[in-house]
Scaffold this motif. Structure first.
Motif: not given
Ligand SMILES: Nc1ncnc2c1ncn2[C@@H]1O[C@H](COP(=O)(O)OP(=O)(O)OP(=O)(O)O)[C@@H](O)[C@H]1O
Ligand SMILES: [Mg+2]
Length: 396
Positions: A321-325, A384-386
């Motif tokens: 998730r951090e990678y995708m963020a 970016r939103r969530r």
């Protein structure tokens, strides 16, 4: 307008009320069947595209086209990470056999097939709907080697189909989840079919990395298959997808309403259906106006967040998730992997594990060397939103 008769279809794999803009692929598929039926060779198809572009519903459409053309088409096989491919194929082949034998008794052939299929099912649970009530001593042609077995199975099936003046088409969804040796076996079997000109076709569908995976499995696979790529619909097709189903129910759309959906959805089929559905429910009556779209929009976005984006996000671990963020934090894709590492304040080598596992899970893919992108359209604004990247928050 009355929600009870709302024609639009939201949800993966739900056939749309009007499937538009895929005439080229449909024509290509019809030509494939016609040529194989006529004893000519032609390339089977590997259809690829992002999430929600309509791969699954196109496979279902192909199933219908095949049946209309007198072909035998077992239900599409959906590959998951834990799919027993041998056993699924055996089920599909058995379905094909039953459809063939409904035309004319198979006699001895059925007997030898059953032996072969038994070999395919060894070690698999027997709740797959295939029943083998035959003499267990029936000769088993299976060798345990998937590549050879599949070749043999397709050859037998192809010859039987030919004798019945028909053909068999296998439809395989989420094909990127097949293991390397399974892809090799499929390519080898289809190679054999093209050499023997037997009427067996295969259409695989999957994420954008699928053509590359197939090509890596067998070098000749590049020429063996055609690789149509599905993208967003054309504006005309998007308009048709909205207008045709409502017209049939006496409801019309204002031009500005259609224009708004076209621009907001980017003409991605899944988004078009989501907008169509909510706009219909929100509009007090016909015609559906731009203001109805604006009113419905928050609900559309909330629904997409839940049903389209969040279900994907949930498949990822914290590190993924951090990678995708970090990807989303950069902007819209494609992204250079080096930039993502930099954004995370990590070495490139440290970030290769989450990158590889995200690719395996089908959340991202690599469009080019050293690059990645999301397989879900409009996923970066969602992140970016969530789930924005928190500066300074690093896992140990
Ligand atoms: N050509 C089309 N015209 C109109 N609607 C479509 C079309 N193709 C797909 N849709 C609609 O878009 C949605 C997504 O379709 P589908 O589930 O087939 O996509 P997919 O590519 O298989 O997605 P995923 O990769 O998530 O499995 C469904 O609601 C479907 O009805
Ligand atoms: Mg699908």
């Amino acid at each position: 307008v009355d929600p009870d008769v709302n024609p639009y279809s939201m949800g993966a794999g739900n056939p749309p009320p009007a499937l538009t803009g895929r005439e080229d692929q449909e024509q290509q598929f019809r030509t494939l069947l016609a040529r194989l039926a006529g004893g000519l060779s032609d390339r089977s198809m590997i259809v690829s595209g992002l999430r929600g572009v309509g791969k699954t519903v196109l496979l279902l459409e192909f199933e219908g086209i095949a049946k209309d053309a007198g072909w035998t088409a077992p239900r599409p096989i959906e590959i998951k990470s834990d799919t027993d491919f041998r056993s699924e194929l055996a089920d599909a082949a058995y379905q094909a056999l039953l459809q063939l034998s409904a035309r004319r008794a198979l006699g001895d052939r059925l007997r030898s097939f059953t032996g072969l299929l038994r070999g395919f099912k060894v070690g698999a649970s027997s709740d797959g709907g295939v029943e083998f009530s035959f003499d267990p001593a029936a000769v088993s042609g299976s060798t345990g080697d998937l590549e050879r077995d599949l070749m043999y199975l397709f050859e037998e099936l192809g010859q039987t189909a030919r004798e019945h003046e028909t053909g068999v088409v296998f439809l395989v969804d989420e094909m990127q989840f097949l293991a390397r040796e399974e892809l090799e076996a499929v390519a080898a079997a289809m190679h054999r079919m093209s050499q023997t000109k037997l009427p067996i076709a295969l259409v695989g569908a999957g994420l954008p990395q699928l053509p590359g995976l197939v090509g890596e499995a067998k070098s000749y696979a590049e020429r063996l298959f055609a690789y149509p790529r599905l993208g967003p619909l054309s504006e005309d097709a998007a308009r048709q997808a909205l207008v045709a189903p409502s017209e049939a129910r006496g409801v019309s759309w204002c031009d500005e309403a259609l224009a708004r959906i076209i621009s907001e959805s980017g003409c991605y089929p899944a988004f078009i259906q989501a907008y169509g559905k909510e706009a219909w429910n929100h509009a007090p009556g016909s015609p559906i106006r731009a203001i109805d779209i604006l009113d419905a929009e928050p609900l559309v976005l909330a629904q997409l967040d839940e049903e389209f984006f969040h279900v994907r996000f949930e498949k990822a671990t914290d590190r993924e998730r951090e990678y995708m963020a970090a990807m989303a934090d950069i902007g819209d894709g494609p992204y250079r992997t080096a930039d993502i590492a930099e954004r995370l304040g990590r070495r490139l080598s440290y970030t290769s594990a989450p990158r590889d596992s995200l690719i395996k899970k089908g959340l991202i893919y690599s469009p080019d060397y050293g690059q990645v992108d999301f397989t879900v359209p409009k996923f970066s604004p969602f992140m970016r939103r969530r789930y924005p990247l928190h500066e300074g928050k690093r896992d140990p």
